[in-house]
Design a protein around this motif. Structure first.
Motif, mmCIF file in Angstrom:
data_model
loop_
_atom_site.group_PDB
_atom_site.id
_atom_site.type_symbol
_atom_site.label_atom_id
_atom_site.label_comp_id
_atom_site.label_asym_id
_atom_site.label_seq_id
_atom_site.Cartn_x
_atom_site.Cartn_y
_atom_site.Cartn_z
ATOM 1 N N THR A 61 -12.127 -1.934 -13.687
ATOM 2 C CA THR A 61 -12.252 -2.046 -12.232
ATOM 3 C C THR A 61 -10.983 -2.689 -11.689
ATOM 4 O O THR A 61 -10.319 -3.470 -12.376
ATOM 5 C CB THR A 61 -13.464 -2.913 -11.831
ATOM 6 N N THR A 62 -10.665 -2.371 -10.469
ATOM 7 C CA THR A 62 -9.466 -2.921 -9.843
ATOM 8 C C THR A 62 -9.679 -3.084 -8.351
ATOM 9 O O THR A 62 -10.487 -2.367 -7.740
ATOM 10 C CB THR A 62 -8.248 -2.004 -10.092
ATOM 11 N N SER A 63 -8.960 -4.036 -7.801
ATOM 12 C CA SER A 63 -8.998 -4.256 -6.355
ATOM 13 C C SER A 63 -7.880 -3.507 -5.643
ATOM 14 O O SER A 63 -7.730 -3.616 -4.427
ATOM 15 C CB SER A 63 -8.885 -5.759 -6.050
ATOM 16 N N LEU A 64 -7.095 -2.759 -6.420
ATOM 17 C CA LEU A 64 -5.986 -1.997 -5.840
ATOM 18 C C LEU A 64 -6.532 -0.867 -4.974
ATOM 19 O O LEU A 64 -7.406 -0.114 -5.396
ATOM 20 C CB LEU A 64 -5.112 -1.424 -6.955
ATOM 21 N N THR A 65 -6.005 -0.749 -3.767
ATOM 22 C CA THR A 65 -6.492 0.260 -2.833
ATOM 23 C C THR A 65 -5.410 1.302 -2.554
ATOM 24 O O THR A 65 -4.253 1.149 -2.955
ATOM 25 C CB THR A 65 -6.918 -0.390 -1.504
ATOM 26 N N LEU A 66 -5.810 2.346 -1.854
ATOM 27 C CA LEU A 66 -4.858 3.380 -1.464
ATOM 28 C C LEU A 66 -3.768 2.809 -0.563
ATOM 29 O O LEU A 66 -2.595 3.191 -0.667
ATOM 30 C CB LEU A 66 -5.597 4.518 -0.749
ATOM 31 N N ASN A 67 -4.134 1.897 0.309
ATOM 32 C CA ASN A 67 -3.138 1.264 1.182
ATOM 33 C C ASN A 67 -2.103 0.486 0.377
ATOM 34 O O ASN A 67 -0.924 0.426 0.753
ATOM 35 C CB ASN A 67 -3.829 0.336 2.184
ATOM 36 N N ASP A 68 -2.544 -0.116 -0.728
ATOM 37 C CA ASP A 68 -1.602 -0.827 -1.592
ATOM 38 C C ASP A 68 -0.603 0.147 -2.214
ATOM 39 O O ASP A 68 0.595 -0.147 -2.304
ATOM 40 C CB ASP A 68 -2.354 -1.570 -2.699
ATOM 41 N N LEU A 69 -1.086 1.291 -2.645
ATOM 42 C CA LEU A 69 -0.193 2.297 -3.222
ATOM 43 C C LEU A 69 0.797 2.808 -2.175
ATOM 44 O O LEU A 69 1.984 3.009 -2.473
ATOM 45 C CB LEU A 69 -1.012 3.459 -3.788
ATOM 46 N N LEU A 70 0.312 3.006 -0.967
ATOM 47 C CA LEU A 70 1.208 3.441 0.113
ATOM 48 C C LEU A 70 2.240 2.365 0.435
ATOM 49 O O LEU A 70 3.393 2.671 0.750
ATOM 50 C CB LEU A 70 0.391 3.785 1.361
ATOM 51 N N PHE A 71 1.820 1.105 0.335
ATOM 52 C CA PHE A 71 2.743 -0.006 0.560
ATOM 53 C C PHE A 71 3.839 -0.013 -0.508
ATOM 54 O O PHE A 71 5.015 -0.262 -0.216
ATOM 55 C CB PHE A 71 1.965 -1.324 0.545
ATOM 56 N N LEU A 72 3.470 0.286 -1.748
ATOM 57 C CA LEU A 72 4.457 0.385 -2.822
ATOM 58 C C LEU A 72 5.426 1.540 -2.572
ATOM 59 O O LEU A 72 6.635 1.413 -2.802
ATOM 60 C CB LEU A 72 3.756 0.579 -4.167
ATOM 61 N N LEU A 73 4.896 2.652 -2.094
ATOM 62 C CA LEU A 73 5.761 3.800 -1.807
ATOM 63 C C LEU A 73 6.706 3.504 -0.645
ATOM 64 O O LEU A 73 7.855 3.956 -0.640
ATOM 65 C CB LEU A 73 4.909 5.034 -1.503
ATOM 66 N N ASP A 74 6.225 2.742 0.332
ATOM 67 C CA ASP A 74 7.115 2.312 1.421
ATOM 68 C C ASP A 74 8.248 1.452 0.869
ATOM 69 O O ASP A 74 9.410 1.585 1.280
ATOM 70 C CB ASP A 74 6.329 1.523 2.473
ATOM 71 N N GLY A 75 7.902 0.564 -0.061
ATOM 72 C CA GLY A 75 8.931 -0.253 -0.701
ATOM 73 C C GLY A 75 9.912 0.584 -1.496
ATOM 74 O O GLY A 75 11.119 0.321 -1.504
ATOM 75 N N ALA A 76 9.395 1.629 -2.161
ATOM 76 C CA ALA A 76 10.266 2.527 -2.919
ATOM 77 C C ALA A 76 11.222 3.269 -1.985
ATOM 78 O O ALA A 76 12.390 3.504 -2.327
ATOM 79 C CB ALA A 76 9.424 3.519 -3.715
ATOM 80 N N TRP A 77 10.744 3.636 -0.806
ATOM 81 C CA TRP A 77 11.596 4.315 0.176
ATOM 82 C C TRP A 77 12.725 3.393 0.636
ATOM 83 O O TRP A 77 13.869 3.824 0.784
ATOM 84 C CB TRP A 77 10.752 4.782 1.351
ATOM 85 N N VAL A 78 12.413 2.116 0.840
ATOM 86 C CA VAL A 78 13.449 1.147 1.198
ATOM 87 C C VAL A 78 14.463 1.020 0.057
ATOM 88 O O VAL A 78 15.679 0.945 0.290
ATOM 89 C CB VAL A 78 12.824 -0.226 1.520
ATOM 90 N N THR A 79 13.971 1.017 -1.174
ATOM 91 C CA THR A 79 14.858 0.956 -2.339
ATOM 92 C C THR A 79 15.809 2.145 -2.365
ATOM 93 O O THR A 79 17.012 1.996 -2.611
ATOM 94 C CB THR A 79 14.026 0.928 -3.634
ATOM 95 N N LEU A 80 15.286 3.334 -2.096
ATOM 96 C CA LEU A 80 16.130 4.530 -2.084
ATOM 97 C C LEU A 80 17.158 4.476 -0.959
ATOM 98 O O LEU A 80 18.314 4.881 -1.142
ATOM 99 C CB LEU A 80 15.253 5.777 -1.943
ATOM 100 N N GLN A 81 16.746 3.985 0.198
ATOM 101 C CA GLN A 81 17.688 3.871 1.315
ATOM 102 C C GLN A 81 18.806 2.885 0.994
ATOM 103 O O GLN A 81 19.989 3.156 1.256
ATOM 104 C CB GLN A 81 16.947 3.425 2.577
ATOM 105 N N LEU A 82 18.438 1.745 0.439
ATOM 106 C CA LEU A 82 19.446 0.759 0.044
ATOM 107 C C LEU A 82 20.413 1.348 -0.973
ATOM 108 O O LEU A 82 21.633 1.157 -0.880
ATOM 109 C CB LEU A 82 18.762 -0.478 -0.545
ATOM 110 N N THR A 83 19.864 2.071 -1.939
ATOM 111 C CA THR A 83 20.702 2.676 -2.973
ATOM 112 C C THR A 83 21.661 3.690 -2.368
ATOM 113 O O THR A 83 22.861 3.697 -2.678
ATOM 114 C CB THR A 83 19.828 3.360 -4.036
ATOM 115 N N ALA A 84 21.148 4.553 -1.499
ATOM 116 C CA ALA A 84 21.972 5.611 -0.917
ATOM 117 C C ALA A 84 23.119 5.040 -0.089
ATOM 118 O O ALA A 84 24.285 5.435 -0.261
ATOM 119 C CB ALA A 84 21.098 6.527 -0.059
ATOM 120 N N TRP A 85 22.814 4.112 0.808
ATOM 121 C CA TRP A 85 23.861 3.547 1.665
ATOM 122 C C TRP A 85 24.859 2.723 0.855
ATOM 123 O O TRP A 85 26.068 2.757 1.119
ATOM 124 C CB TRP A 85 23.238 2.695 2.767
#
Length: 216
Positions: free
Chosen positions: A3-27
């Motif tokens: 069982t886990t308390s991880l939710t779909l919103n948490d996964l989306l939050f991680l993906l938002d963080g990944a998008w910031v990581t990609l933007q930082l890397t690209a620039w």
């Protein structure tokens, strides 16, 4: 039963963080590549005149990246620069990448055999034509693997921007860990996202190298 308390919103939050990581890397890579290309050519073609530049770049290669983030962020406040944390992250990572890419470019240019350059000049090519049509194409292929490794390294180094308040992938995962207290699961997911992003970059780079080989 798992069982886990991880939710779909948490996964989306991680993906938002990944998008910031990609933007930082690209620039950061864009800034670092442009500056590194210029500095690398100067170091290869004008080694004595660019010696002070080499000393400055040695500082950025030698000082840990985290210290550079903290110092630049403090300097920004002292001087009164109106820069966002994202801009600070891009600048510091970009300068850091430029310091390394300079040596990659320099090595690529110096890898071009002197006999090849002499042959091009004997065929009537000017200095700039020799640089454009002979040196740069060969140097690009030599330097590309090093540049690709630099991209992957910068992508992982973006995790340090959490210290200046940017919510990228690692910071997002830590935020979720603090809330649900499941570090193993959350960090495994974050690590998997890093792996997928790095794998895509590496595969694209390998594909480009194969195309170059096929065109030879």
């Amino acid at each position: 039963m798992f069982t886990t308390s991880l939710t779909l919103n948490d996964l989306l939050f991680l993906l938002d963080g990944a998008w910031v990581t990609l933007q930082l890397t690209a620039w950061s890579i864009l800034l670092g590549s442009l500056a590194g290309l210029l500095f690398g050519l100067l170091r290869a073609l004008l080694p004595r005149a660019s010696l002070p530049l080499a000393w400055v770049l040695d500082v950025f290669r030698s000082v840990p990246l985290l210290i550079q983030f903290v110092l630049f962020n403090a300097l920004k406040s002292i001087v009164g620069l109106n820069l966002s944390a994202f801009a600070v992250g891009c600048i510091v990572l970009g300068v850091y990448a430029a310091a390394y890419f300079t040596e990659i470019v320099r090595g690529g240019v110096l890898a071009v055999p002197l006999s090849t350059r002499r042959a091009s000049r004997s065929l009537g090519l000017s200095y700039l034509q020799d640089l454009r049509y002979i040196v740069l194409p060969i140097a690009t292929r030599v330097a590309f693997p090093g540049w690709l490794n630099l991209v992957l390294g910068v992508m992982k180094d973006t995790a340090l921007v959490m210290w200046i308040g940017i919510v990228e992938l690692l910071r997002a995962s830590q935020t979720i860990v603090t809330r649900i207290q499941e570090p193993l699961l959350v960090l495994c997911i974050a690590g998997l996202i890093y792996y997928v992003m790095s794998l895509v970059v590496a595969r694209l780079g390998a594909r480009l190298e194969r195309r170059w080989q096929e065109n030879d």
